[in-house]
Scaffold this motif. Structure first.
Motif, PDB file in Angstrom:
ATOM      1  N   ILE A  94      -2.719  11.903  -1.097  1.00 48.42           N
ATOM      2  CA  ILE A  94      -3.794  10.987  -1.469  1.00 48.42           C
ATOM      3  C   ILE A  94      -3.249   9.569  -1.605  1.00 48.42           C
ATOM      4  O   ILE A  94      -3.859   8.602  -1.128  1.00 48.42           O
ATOM      5  CB  ILE A  94      -4.457  11.450  -2.782  1.00 48.42           C
ATOM      6  CG1 ILE A  94      -5.267  12.738  -2.546  1.00 48.42           C
ATOM      7  CG2 ILE A  94      -5.364  10.355  -3.351  1.00 48.42           C
ATOM      8  CD1 ILE A  94      -5.780  13.392  -3.815  1.00 48.42           C
ATOM      9  N   GLU A  95      -2.096   9.403  -2.250  1.00 46.78           N
ATOM     10  CA  GLU A  95      -1.496   8.083  -2.417  1.00 46.78           C
ATOM     11  C   GLU A  95      -1.222   7.406  -1.082  1.00 46.78           C
ATOM     12  O   GLU A  95      -1.335   6.181  -0.960  1.00 46.78           O
ATOM     13  CB  GLU A  95      -0.189   8.196  -3.197  1.00 46.78           C
ATOM     14  CG  GLU A  95      -0.362   8.303  -4.682  1.00 46.78           C
ATOM     15  CD  GLU A  95       0.955   8.332  -5.408  1.00 46.78           C
ATOM     16  OE1 GLU A  95       0.985   7.878  -6.570  1.00 46.78           O
ATOM     17  OE2 GLU A  95       1.954   8.809  -4.835  1.00 46.78           O
ATOM     18  N   ALA A  96      -0.848   8.200  -0.081  1.00 44.94           N
ATOM     19  CA  ALA A  96      -0.515   7.643   1.236  1.00 44.94           C
ATOM     20  C   ALA A  96      -1.728   7.529   2.149  1.00 44.94           C
ATOM     21  O   ALA A  96      -1.610   7.065   3.284  1.00 44.94           O
ATOM     22  CB  ALA A  96       0.548   8.514   1.906  1.00 44.94           C
ATOM     23  N   MET A  97      -2.893   7.923   1.672  1.00 44.08           N
ATOM     24  CA  MET A  97      -4.108   7.969   2.480  1.00 44.08           C
ATOM     25  C   MET A  97      -4.594   6.560   2.811  1.00 44.08           C
ATOM     26  O   MET A  97      -4.878   5.772   1.918  1.00 44.08           O
ATOM     27  CB  MET A  97      -5.188   8.735   1.702  1.00 44.08           C
ATOM     28  CG  MET A  97      -6.530   8.813   2.371  1.00 44.08           C
ATOM     29  SD  MET A  97      -7.710   9.770   1.360  1.00 44.08           S
ATOM     30  CE  MET A  97      -7.874   8.703  -0.102  1.00 44.08           C
ATOM     31  N   PRO A  98      -4.707   6.211   4.085  1.00 45.94           N
ATOM     32  CA  PRO A  98      -5.225   4.882   4.429  1.00 45.94           C
ATOM     33  C   PRO A  98      -6.746   4.817   4.279  1.00 45.94           C
ATOM     34  O   PRO A  98      -7.430   5.845   4.283  1.00 45.94           O
ATOM     35  CB  PRO A  98      -4.826   4.727   5.897  1.00 45.94           C
ATOM     36  CG  PRO A  98      -4.823   6.132   6.423  1.00 45.94           C
ATOM     37  CD  PRO A  98      -4.336   6.989   5.279  1.00 45.94           C
TER      38      PRO A  98
END
Length: 236
Positions: A94-98
Motif C-alpha cells: 500500500i505504501e508503494a502504491m502509486p
C-alpha cells in the motif's frame, strides 16, 4: 452462516474492498495521507490480531482507486491475509502504491458497482462481503446513488462508509442517508485528511471483528494512547 465455498475457493471471514477517493478534490498530499493511514492500520497489532482470530483465521482484501463515472482501477488485487506477516506485506505494498487516477468528478455510485463486480471470481468465499467506501464529497456524476446502492445491496454486499469532512461538514449525514447499507452497516468520520489514519483504523477493526460496535470512538490505535487525546493535543 458458513462461507459459500466452491471447489476452488478459499474460505475467509470477510471479503473486503477498500475504495479510495482519487477525485479532483483530493490533492496528492491528501492521497498520501490516505495511503499512509491505511498502511499504518494494517501494521497495528489490533488489526493483525483481528485478521487471524476470526472463524477462518483469514480475510480477503482488495484496494481500488476511483473518481469519475468511468475512472475506477484495481490498485491492489485480491489476496488472502492470514496474520501479521501477510498484513505487513500488504502495508508495504500500500505504501508503494502509486496514484493511478489523477483527477475527476465524484462518482460514488459507479465506484460501488465496480467494487461489487470485483467480488466475482476472486477465488475466495467469505461469511461477509463488504465495500469500505471512503470519500470527501457527494456523488455528482454517473448513476444515481440510490440506484447503485440498491443494486449492490441486492447482491448481499454490505456498504460501509468513511466520510472525510474536509470540505463538507455534513458529509456523514449524506453517507448515512444515501450511501451505506446492508447488515450492520456503519460509517466512520474523519474531520480532515490528517484524521484519516485514526478513522480508517477504527473502521477496519470494526469490519474485521464483525462486532456490533455502536461507536468506534473508544478504539485506540497503537500510535496514540487515545485518538481523542491526540485530537485534543493537535494544534487548532
Amino acid at each position: 452462516m458458513p462461507p459459500r465455498t466452491g471447489a476452488a475457493d478459499v474460505p475467509v471471514d470477510v471479503e473486503l474492498v477498500l475504495a479510495i477517493d482519487c477525485s479532483s478534490s483530493v490533492n496528492d498530499e491528501e492521497f498520501a495521507l490516505q495511503v499512509a493511514g491505511m498502511a499504518n492500520a494494517f501494521r497495528d497489532p489490533m488489526i493483525q490480531d483481528a485478521i487471524q482470530n476470526g472463524t477462518e483465521g483469514a480475510i480477503g482484501i482488495s484496494v481500488i482507486q476511483w473518481s469519475s463515472e468511468r475512472f475506477q482501477k484495481v490498485a491492489i488485487g485480491w489476496r488472502v491475509l492470514r496474520g501479521p506477516a501477510d498484513a505487513d506485506r500488504l502495508a508495504s505494498e500500500i505504501e508503494a502504491m502509486p496514484r493511478t487516477i489523477g483527477t475527476g468528478a465524484t462518482s460514488i455510485a459507479n465506484a460501488l458497482l465496480f467494487a461489487a463486480n470485483s467480488f466475482n471470481g476472486n477465488g475466495m468465499e467469505g461469511y461477509r462481503r463488504v465495500i469500505d467506501m471512503s470519500a470527501d464529497g457527494e456523488n455528482n456524476q454517473g448513476l444515481e446513488i440510490h440506484v447503485a446502492r440498491a443494486q449492490v445491496l441486492a447482491r448481499g454486499i454490505t456498504i460501509n462508509g468513511l466520510a472525510i469532512r474536509n470540505e463538507f461538514p455534513n458529509l456523514d449525514i449524506y453517507f448515512e442517508d444515501r450511501v451505506i447499507g446492508g447488515d450492520r452497516a456503519f460509517i466512520e468520520v474523519a474531520k480532515d485528511y490528517a484524521d484519516y489514519r485514526n478513522a480508517i483504523f477504527r473502521k477496519l477493526f470494526r469490519e474485521l471483528r464483525d462486532v456490533p460496535v455502536a461507536d468506534g470512538s473508544d478504539l485506540d490505535p497503537s500510535w496514540a494512547a487515545s485518538w481523542k487525546e491526540a485530537r485534543l493535543l493537535k494544534p487548532r
